[in-house]
Design a protein around this motif. Structure first.
Motif, PDB file in Angstrom:
ATOM      1  N   TYR A  45       0.644  -1.379   0.046  1.00 23.41           N
ATOM      2  CA  TYR A  45      -0.003   0.023  -0.094  1.00 23.41           C
ATOM      3  C   TYR A  45       0.867   1.273   0.191  1.00 23.41           C
ATOM      4  N   ARG A  46       0.454   2.329  -1.066  1.00 12.32           N
ATOM      5  CA  ARG A  46       0.984   3.341  -0.927  1.00 12.32           C
ATOM      6  C   ARG A  46       0.605   4.411   0.267  1.00 12.32           C
ATOM      7  N   GLY A  47       1.429   5.412   0.880  1.00 10.08           N
ATOM      8  CA  GLY A  47       1.180   6.033   2.015  1.00 10.08           C
ATOM      9  C   GLY A  47       0.996   5.600   3.075  1.00 10.08           C
ATOM     10  N   MET A  48       1.499   4.291   3.329  1.00 11.75           N
ATOM     11  CA  MET A  48       1.631   3.415   4.428  1.00 11.75           C
ATOM     12  C   MET A  48       2.704   3.161   4.698  1.00 11.75           C
ATOM     13  N   GLY A  51       4.068   3.085   9.640  1.00 11.98           N
ATOM     14  CA  GLY A  51       3.513   1.936  10.525  1.00 11.98           C
ATOM     15  C   GLY A  51       3.803   0.458   9.809  1.00 11.98           C
ATOM     16  N   THR A  52       4.179   0.319   8.634  1.00 12.71           N
ATOM     17  CA  THR A  52       4.585  -0.981   8.033  1.00 12.71           C
ATOM     18  C   THR A  52       5.975  -1.290   8.232  1.00 12.71           C
ATOM     19  N   ALA A  53       6.780  -0.291   8.552  1.00 11.23           N
ATOM     20  CA  ALA A  53       8.422  -0.331   8.800  1.00 11.23           C
ATOM     21  C   ALA A  53       8.861  -0.543   7.316  1.00 11.23           C
ATOM     22  N   LYS A  54       8.103   0.220   6.328  1.00  6.11           N
ATOM     23  CA  LYS A  54       8.717   0.005   4.954  1.00  6.11           C
ATOM     24  C   LYS A  54      10.083   0.499   4.893  1.00  6.11           C
ATOM     25  N   PRO A  55      10.850  -0.400   4.073  1.00  9.65           N
ATOM     26  CA  PRO A  55      12.386  -0.252   3.866  1.00  9.65           C
ATOM     27  C   PRO A  55      12.675   1.407   3.540  1.00  9.65           C
ATOM     28  N   SER A  56      13.660   1.767   3.793  1.00 11.36           N
ATOM     29  CA  SER A  56      13.815   3.194   3.484  1.00 11.36           C
ATOM     30  C   SER A  56      14.241   3.435   2.006  1.00 11.36           C
ATOM     31  N   ARG A  57      14.247   4.464   1.713  1.00  5.94           N
ATOM     32  CA  ARG A  57      14.701   4.990   0.236  1.00  5.94           C
ATOM     33  C   ARG A  57      16.060   4.486  -0.052  1.00  5.94           C
ATOM     34  N   GLU A  58      16.877   4.359   0.746  1.00  2.00           N
ATOM     35  CA  GLU A  58      18.232   3.927   0.571  1.00  2.00           C
ATOM     36  C   GLU A  58      18.244   2.359   0.298  1.00  2.00           C
ATOM     37  N   GLU A  59      17.507   1.787   1.179  1.00  7.07           N
ATOM     38  CA  GLU A  59      17.451   0.459   1.099  1.00  7.07           C
ATOM     39  C   GLU A  59      16.680  -0.159  -0.184  1.00  7.07           C
ATOM     40  N   LEU A  60      15.507   0.802  -0.484  1.00 11.67           N
ATOM     41  CA  LEU A  60      14.882   0.524  -1.749  1.00 11.67           C
ATOM     42  C   LEU A  60      15.943   0.699  -3.145  1.00 11.67           C
ATOM     43  N   GLN A  64      16.765  -3.854  -6.267  1.00 10.61           N
ATOM     44  CA  GLN A  64      15.382  -3.748  -6.806  1.00 10.61           C
ATOM     45  C   GLN A  64      14.463  -4.398  -6.102  1.00 10.61           C
ATOM     46  N   HIS A  65      13.254  -3.872  -5.515  1.00 13.45           N
ATOM     47  CA  HIS A  65      12.006  -4.451  -4.923  1.00 13.45           C
ATOM     48  C   HIS A  65      10.749  -4.420  -5.744  1.00 13.45           C
ATOM     49  N   HIS A  66      10.229  -5.430  -5.395  1.00 17.08           N
ATOM     50  CA  HIS A  66       8.875  -5.585  -6.137  1.00 17.08           C
ATOM     51  C   HIS A  66       7.669  -5.786  -5.042  1.00 17.08           C
ATOM     52  N   LEU A  67       6.564  -5.311  -5.252  1.00 14.73           N
ATOM     53  CA  LEU A  67       5.304  -5.589  -4.831  1.00 14.73           C
ATOM     54  C   LEU A  67       5.322  -4.837  -3.375  1.00 14.73           C
ATOM     55  N   ILE A  68       5.848  -3.425  -3.680  1.00 16.59           N
ATOM     56  CA  ILE A  68       6.005  -2.375  -2.675  1.00 16.59           C
ATOM     57  C   ILE A  68       5.441  -1.135  -3.181  1.00 16.59           C
ATOM     58  N   ASP A  69       4.425  -0.153  -2.630  1.00 16.25           N
ATOM     59  CA  ASP A  69       3.845   0.835  -3.002  1.00 16.25           C
ATOM     60  C   ASP A  69       3.351   0.696  -4.433  1.00 16.25           C
ATOM     61  N   THR A  70       2.542  -0.592  -4.548  1.00 15.19           N
ATOM     62  CA  THR A  70       1.687  -0.943  -5.785  1.00 15.19           C
ATOM     63  C   THR A  70       0.291  -0.686  -5.780  1.00 15.19           C
ATOM     64  N   LEU A  71      -0.310  -0.291  -4.592  1.00 14.26           N
ATOM     65  CA  LEU A  71      -1.941  -0.307  -4.640  1.00 14.26           C
ATOM     66  C   LEU A  71      -2.225   0.954  -3.657  1.00 14.26           C
TER      67      LEU A  71
END
Length: 315
Positions: A45-48, A51-60, A64-71
């Motif tokens: 989910y985008r904008g979350m 609270g999801t502990a999403k990987p940082s911009r540096e980590e992303l 290459q990551h997939h299925l992150i920020d797709t919905l």
């Protein structure tokens, strides 16, 4: 030794999966590199982010990551959709000469990928409404008892208060006359022939994990998690019954903002819910006898992960 189709790095929340995956991806550079496929029902989910502990911009950016920020959070994403997307991505990544790394803690997604898809029909809004009306009159424990009569195998693995899964199982039975367990068994019989070793990051001491969960939730609040939830609420088109807003942490924050809870109470409830999630994840993992367990308390989980696959890739 035959190289795997992909490598799965799983574990309960706050066990260090992201760090281990990034270290492994770096170690695989001489073998063509790696790309990460997220196995996480919240990271799509985008904008979350907080609270999801999403990987940082540096980590992303590092891998290459997939299925992150797709919905968008307004929409839902199922295990069946994940399995189809992950299957396509695994083939694409391998075609580029890289190793797919499946990383996350949504075990139902991994199960769908490894054990195959089923032909369970989509939810029927009318049937769902009828079941929920029964639940309001009789209570979910009574519907759990009904499920035990028609599908004892599914009922046995659900608690009487698991309204979402009890309702879904009864929907399937009402709509098709077939049990949910029979669909799952059919899926297993037609499971794809994947060669995907599963590396599981697990703490030997539950208290160690509880401490990390509490610390991470505190850090999320300090980073502006409640402001993130307020921004989602302010959109006006989201509500607490959506799958996105039922994610652990977001659900407690939304309820707390509605009820006027103090931040301390949101913290305590969020930590408790996250611990319960971790408990369910560990239960899932222990049902997978073929997994390679890594003791994350040892402090060198990334090195242990690399050591496990060193014979395959000669790292």
């Amino acid at each position: 030794m035959i190289k795997p189709d992909a490598i799965a790095i799983v574990g309960p929340t706050a066990s260090g999966k992201t760090a281990a995956a990034l270290a492994l991806a770096q170690a695989l550079q001489p073998q063509g590199g790696a790309e990460i496929i997220s196995i996480d029902s919240a990271l799509v989910y985008r904008g979350m982010d907080i609270g999801t502990a999403k990987p940082s911009r540096e980590e992303l950016a590092a891998v290459q990551h997939h299925l992150i920020d797709t919905l968008d959070p307004l929409h839902s994403y199922s295990a069946a959709e994940f399995a189809k997307d992950a299957t396509r991505l695994i083939r694409d990544i391998r075609a580029r000469g890289k190793t797919p790394l499946l990383v996350g803690g949504t075990m139902l997604y991994l199960k769908a990928l490894l054990e195959g898809l089923n032909d369970i029909p989509a939810a029927d809004p009318l049937v769902r409404a009828q079941i929920h009306q029964q639940a309001e009159q009789l209570g979910w424990p009574a519907l759990h008892a009904q499920l035990a009569q028609v599908d004892p195998q599914t009922a046995a693995r659900l608690t009487p208060g698991d309204s979402q899964r009890i309702g879904r199982a009864l929907e399937v039975w009402t709509a098709t006359g077939q049990t949910l367990s029979s669909f799952h068994q059919s899926a297993k019989a037609n499971a794809p022939d994947w060669h995907i070793p599963v590396i599981s990051l697990e703490p030997l001491d539950r208290a160690w994990l509880h401490h990390r969960i509490a610390l991470r939730f505190q850090q999320m609040l300090a980073a502006g998690f409640l402001d993130e939830v307020k921004a989602l609420r302010a959109r006006g088109d989201l509500h607490p019954d959506l799958p996105s807003m039922r994610c652990v942490g977001y659900r407690q924050a939304w309820e707390g903002l509605d009820a006027g809870w103090h931040e301390t109470e949101i913290l305590e409830r969020g930590i408790f819910a996250t611990r319960q999630l971790a408990k369910r994840q560990i239960t899932w993992l222990r049902s997978m006898p073929g997994r390679q367990v890594i003791d994350v308390q040892a402090g060198d989980a990334a090195q242990q992960v690399k050591q496990f696959i060193s014979e395959i890739y000669r790292l």
